[in-house]
Each structure stands twice: as structure tokens, then as C-alpha cells.
Design a protein around this motif. Sequence first.
Motif, PDB file in Angstrom:
ATOM      1  N   LEU A   1       0.845  -1.179   0.032  1.00  0.00           N
ATOM      2  CA  LEU A   1       0.067   0.026   0.101  1.00  0.00           C
ATOM      3  C   LEU A   1       0.967   1.657  -0.085  1.00  0.00           C
ATOM      4  N   THR A   2       0.398   2.302  -0.581  1.00  0.00           N
ATOM      5  CA  THR A   2       0.972   3.486  -0.374  1.00  0.00           C
ATOM      6  C   THR A   2       0.783   4.402   0.602  1.00  0.00           C
ATOM      7  N   PRO A   3       1.600   5.140   1.019  1.00  0.00           N
ATOM      8  CA  PRO A   3       1.273   6.114   2.418  1.00  0.00           C
ATOM      9  C   PRO A   3      -0.144   6.343   2.447  1.00  0.00           C
ATOM     10  N   THR A   4      -0.872   6.740   1.537  1.00  0.00           N
ATOM     11  CA  THR A   4      -2.337   7.049   1.480  1.00  0.00           C
ATOM     12  C   THR A   4      -3.237   5.746   1.919  1.00  0.00           C
ATOM     13  N   GLY A   5      -2.878   4.915   1.149  1.00  0.00           N
ATOM     14  CA  GLY A   5      -3.412   3.270   1.404  1.00  0.00           C
ATOM     15  C   GLY A   5      -3.138   2.852   2.967  1.00  0.00           C
ATOM     16  N   ARG A   6      -1.883   2.895   3.432  1.00  0.00           N
ATOM     17  CA  ARG A   6      -1.448   2.592   4.734  1.00  0.00           C
ATOM     18  C   ARG A   6      -2.230   3.362   5.718  1.00  0.00           C
ATOM     19  N   ALA A   7      -2.547   4.590   5.598  1.00  0.00           N
ATOM     20  CA  ALA A   7      -3.118   5.483   6.670  1.00  0.00           C
ATOM     21  C   ALA A   7      -4.648   4.892   6.663  1.00  0.00           C
ATOM     22  N   LEU A   8      -5.255   4.563   5.497  1.00  0.00           N
ATOM     23  CA  LEU A   8      -6.692   3.993   5.470  1.00  0.00           C
ATOM     24  C   LEU A   8      -6.669   2.574   6.119  1.00  0.00           C
ATOM     25  N   TYR A   9      -5.601   1.747   5.953  1.00  0.00           N
ATOM     26  CA  TYR A   9      -5.540   0.629   6.686  1.00  0.00           C
ATOM     27  C   TYR A   9      -5.236   0.780   8.260  1.00  0.00           C
ATOM     28  N   ASP A  10      -4.382   1.648   8.518  1.00  0.00           N
ATOM     29  CA  ASP A  10      -4.137   1.737   9.960  1.00  0.00           C
ATOM     30  C   ASP A  10      -5.429   2.228  10.597  1.00  0.00           C
ATOM     31  N   ALA A  11      -6.257   3.027  10.240  1.00  0.00           N
ATOM     32  CA  ALA A  11      -7.307   3.689  10.560  1.00  0.00           C
ATOM     33  C   ALA A  11      -8.503   2.608  10.541  1.00  0.00           C
ATOM     34  N   ALA A  12      -8.594   1.905   9.658  1.00  0.00           N
ATOM     35  CA  ALA A  12      -9.507   0.719   9.331  1.00  0.00           C
ATOM     36  C   ALA A  12      -9.149  -0.626  10.725  1.00  0.00           C
ATOM     37  N   LEU A  13      -7.883  -0.733  10.942  1.00  0.00           N
ATOM     38  CA  LEU A  13      -7.268  -1.394  11.994  1.00  0.00           C
ATOM     39  C   LEU A  13      -7.743  -1.132  13.205  1.00  0.00           C
ATOM     40  N   ALA A  14      -7.593   0.120  13.524  1.00  0.00           N
ATOM     41  CA  ALA A  14      -8.093   0.755  14.680  1.00  0.00           C
ATOM     42  C   ALA A  14      -9.585   0.584  14.895  1.00  0.00           C
ATOM     43  N   SER A  15     -10.270   0.983  14.076  1.00  0.00           N
ATOM     44  CA  SER A  15     -11.949   1.086  13.997  1.00  0.00           C
ATOM     45  C   SER A  15     -12.486  -0.278  13.608  1.00  0.00           C
ATOM     46  N   LYS A  16     -11.406  -1.352  13.115  1.00  0.00           N
ATOM     47  CA  LYS A  16     -12.147  -2.786  12.895  1.00  0.00           C
ATOM     48  C   LYS A  16     -13.149  -2.590  11.813  1.00  0.00           C
ATOM     49  N   ASP A  17     -12.948  -1.513  10.930  1.00  0.00           N
ATOM     50  CA  ASP A  17     -13.980  -1.474   9.790  1.00  0.00           C
ATOM     51  C   ASP A  17     -13.173  -1.128   8.569  1.00  0.00           C
ATOM     52  N   PHE A  18     -13.140  -2.070   7.740  1.00  0.00           N
ATOM     53  CA  PHE A  18     -12.231  -2.092   6.464  1.00  0.00           C
ATOM     54  C   PHE A  18     -13.033  -1.749   5.269  1.00  0.00           C
ATOM     55  N   SER A  19     -14.441  -1.062   5.498  1.00  0.00           N
ATOM     56  CA  SER A  19     -15.246  -0.760   4.244  1.00  0.00           C
ATOM     57  C   SER A  19     -14.680   0.332   3.443  1.00  0.00           C
ATOM     58  N   ALA A  20     -13.906   1.256   4.158  1.00  0.00           N
ATOM     59  CA  ALA A  20     -13.388   2.582   3.420  1.00  0.00           C
ATOM     60  C   ALA A  20     -12.200   2.155   2.612  1.00  0.00           C
ATOM     61  N   LEU A  21     -11.734   0.812   2.646  1.00  0.00           N
ATOM     62  CA  LEU A  21     -10.410   0.523   1.767  1.00  0.00           C
ATOM     63  C   LEU A  21     -10.959  -0.524   0.779  1.00  0.00           C
ATOM     64  N   PRO A  22     -11.136  -0.122  -0.289  1.00  0.00           N
ATOM     65  CA  PRO A  22     -11.698  -0.756  -1.532  1.00  0.00           C
ATOM     66  C   PRO A  22     -10.976  -1.948  -1.763  1.00  0.00           C
ATOM     67  N   ASP A  23     -11.831  -3.216  -2.022  1.00  0.00           N
ATOM     68  CA  ASP A  23     -11.601  -4.473  -2.245  1.00  0.00           C
ATOM     69  C   ASP A  23     -11.622  -4.698  -3.689  1.00  0.00           C
ATOM     70  N   ASP A  24     -10.713  -3.947  -4.556  1.00  0.00           N
ATOM     71  CA  ASP A  24     -11.017  -3.848  -6.073  1.00  0.00           C
ATOM     72  C   ASP A  24      -9.513  -3.386  -6.430  1.00  0.00           C
ATOM     73  N   TRP A  25      -9.085  -4.317  -7.435  1.00  0.00           N
ATOM     74  CA  TRP A  25      -7.586  -3.638  -7.735  1.00  0.00           C
ATOM     75  C   TRP A  25      -7.857  -2.498  -8.774  1.00  0.00           C
ATOM     76  N   SER A  26      -8.752  -2.213  -9.463  1.00  0.00           N
ATOM     77  CA  SER A  26      -8.800  -0.692 -10.201  1.00  0.00           C
ATOM     78  C   SER A  26      -8.906   0.324  -9.109  1.00  0.00           C
ATOM     79  N   ALA A  27      -9.737   0.180  -8.391  1.00  0.00           N
ATOM     80  CA  ALA A  27     -10.030   1.165  -7.301  1.00  0.00           C
ATOM     81  C   ALA A  27      -9.045   1.477  -6.599  1.00  0.00           C
ATOM     82  N   LEU A  28      -8.159   0.582  -5.989  1.00  0.00           N
ATOM     83  CA  LEU A  28      -6.806   0.756  -5.171  1.00  0.00           C
ATOM     84  C   LEU A  28      -5.990   1.502  -6.110  1.00  0.00           C
ATOM     85  N   ARG A  29      -5.975   1.289  -7.533  1.00  0.00           N
ATOM     86  CA  ARG A  29      -4.955   1.731  -8.218  1.00  0.00           C
ATOM     87  C   ARG A  29      -5.283   3.109  -8.709  1.00  0.00           C
ATOM     88  N   ARG A  30      -6.499   3.383  -9.140  1.00  0.00           N
ATOM     89  CA  ARG A  30      -6.971   4.619  -9.495  1.00  0.00           C
ATOM     90  C   ARG A  30      -6.967   5.748  -8.397  1.00  0.00           C
TER      91      ARG A  30
END
Length: 307
Positions: A168-197
Motif C-alpha cells: 500500500l502507498t502512504p495514503t493506503g497505509r493510513a486508511l489501513y491503519d485507521a481501519a485496523l483501529a476501528s475494525k471497519d475495512f469498508s473504506a479500503l476498496p477491495d478492488d484492484w482498479s479502485a486501489l490503483r486509481r
Amino acid sequence: ELIEDQDLRQEAAAALARRDIFTPGARALIEAAETAGGLDEDQADRFVSELLETFRWHAEATVSASVYERLVAAHRLIADVVSFKGPHINHLTPRTLDIDAAQAAMPERGITPKETIEGPPARACPILLRQTSFKALQEAIAFPGADGAVQGVHTARFGEIEQRGCALTPTGRALYDAALASKDFSALPDDWSALRRNGLAWFRYRATPQGLAGRAETTDLEALIALGHVVAEPITYEDFLPVSAAGIFQSNLGAEVREAYAVDPAKADFERALGRAVLDEMALYQAEQEASISETLKALGLTEAVV
């Protein structure tokens, strides 16, 4: 610093001072290499054999059973480090493509896995790192005693299993860390195109046979991908997750040492011992992505890209 008892700390320091983790043969070959500027093939083979002794498992302890028990009571990891002739391979980590299947299969084969898989939840598009392990084995140990060897057991070596996903990029890692803290991963896309774009993950680009055979009329990467001239492949994450690594060791050292891993990582001390600064992993991933874009455009006869 993990040993609060001053007398025990001195005993541990003395035990470490008495040992030499390198064989005389290894030291002689190192000296020969430094003198001659290298080793010949026969010397190199012997050097590898000598160095294997440094990391070989030793079933004979260098401290008494009573000192060992005091070290275990202070910290299991310290007991593992101090009580033997030298370091040993703690675990091997095979990589799997489906860690959930591996976790489920271990009990079926009589292997006791750790309770949970560390890292992100199962996803269609795997990210970062997921890890599990089987519990450390109890192995027979001989402790020195006044009337001969005293038999005991030591728990240290275990098997770790990992599944690696996309970096993950720094932006993606920040989203991951927030998701890990909240235990809600819905904000982190589960789609390759969305992750890339959205610039959330690092990708390696390459020209397709169709792209190499045709003539591209645009430098827009999205357009080139849509035309089938270029494909983007996730770059595999090659680092550790501190929480994941700590969880693996905690599960094998026991619940009583969990708080010991909430300490400062001491990066400055590590870099001072290493003799250089630690490389920035994000810079390495970014350089790999940018190099792939440059190589892809060159292959397509283009000079610059719109990302």
C-alpha cells in the motif's frame, strides 16, 4: 533491560560473555579471506559448513536448570537467547496463497495453530501481510548439573505461515491503519482498479503483446489499460507489519509477555548499530512503480505518461 533482577542480569551477562558463537574454523577462514581478499572454492565450502554450526540447534544448555527457570520467569525470549551455545533458527516462514485454508488444515493434520490470523481480514484483493503459525514445540534439553546432566524441556522453535498481498502507498497505509483501529475495512476498496486509481496501492506496469504489436496514440495510462495495451500488476508487499510480527511471538511466548512488545522500536539505536540509515520502503516501492512505467512507455515507443 528486560531483566529487573540485578543479580540475574549479571548472571545472564556472564553466560553470554563466556560463549563464542563462532567456531575456530570459521574464525580462521574469516582471517584467511581478509588476508587473501577472498576464499577458494574448497575454503568457501568449509566456511559455509563452519557457519552452519553457529545457527545449529543445540539441545545442551549452558546454564543450570535453576538459572534457566529464573530467566524464563523474567522473560521467555531472554531465556532463549541466554541459555544456549549460540543463536538458532527460530522459525521458517513458507508463503501460501490461501492462509485461511492453511489455518483450517493444520488441526486436521494434528498441528496446533495459533488462535487467530494476524493482519488484515480475508479479501478478494489481498493487501500487506497475513500471518499465522503453529505453536512452538517442547524440545528435550540437557542442563549441566553437579552430578551430571539434568533433563528438561525448552519451547522456542515454531512454524510460521504467511500470505503476502499488495504493498500500500502512504495514503493506503493510513486508511489501513485507521481501519485496523476501528475494525471497519469498508473504506479500503477491495478492488484492484479502485486501489490503483485512488493511489492506494503500488503497481508494476507492463506492455501487453497487443500493445507491442499495435501503435499507441496516447500516453494516458488509464486509456492504454482500457485499450488492452498495458496491464497493471500489484507489487507484492515485502516488509513486516509490527502488529503481526508481535502477535506471532506473543502466541508462542505466552500471555505474560504481551506488554513487553509495546515498547519504542528504537529505530535510531538500530541504525546506529547497523552503521547506516534504514531505507524508506515507500521510496523503494515508488521507484519500482515509476521504473515500470518508464520501461513500458519505452517499449510502446512513447516518452511520457499521464498517470
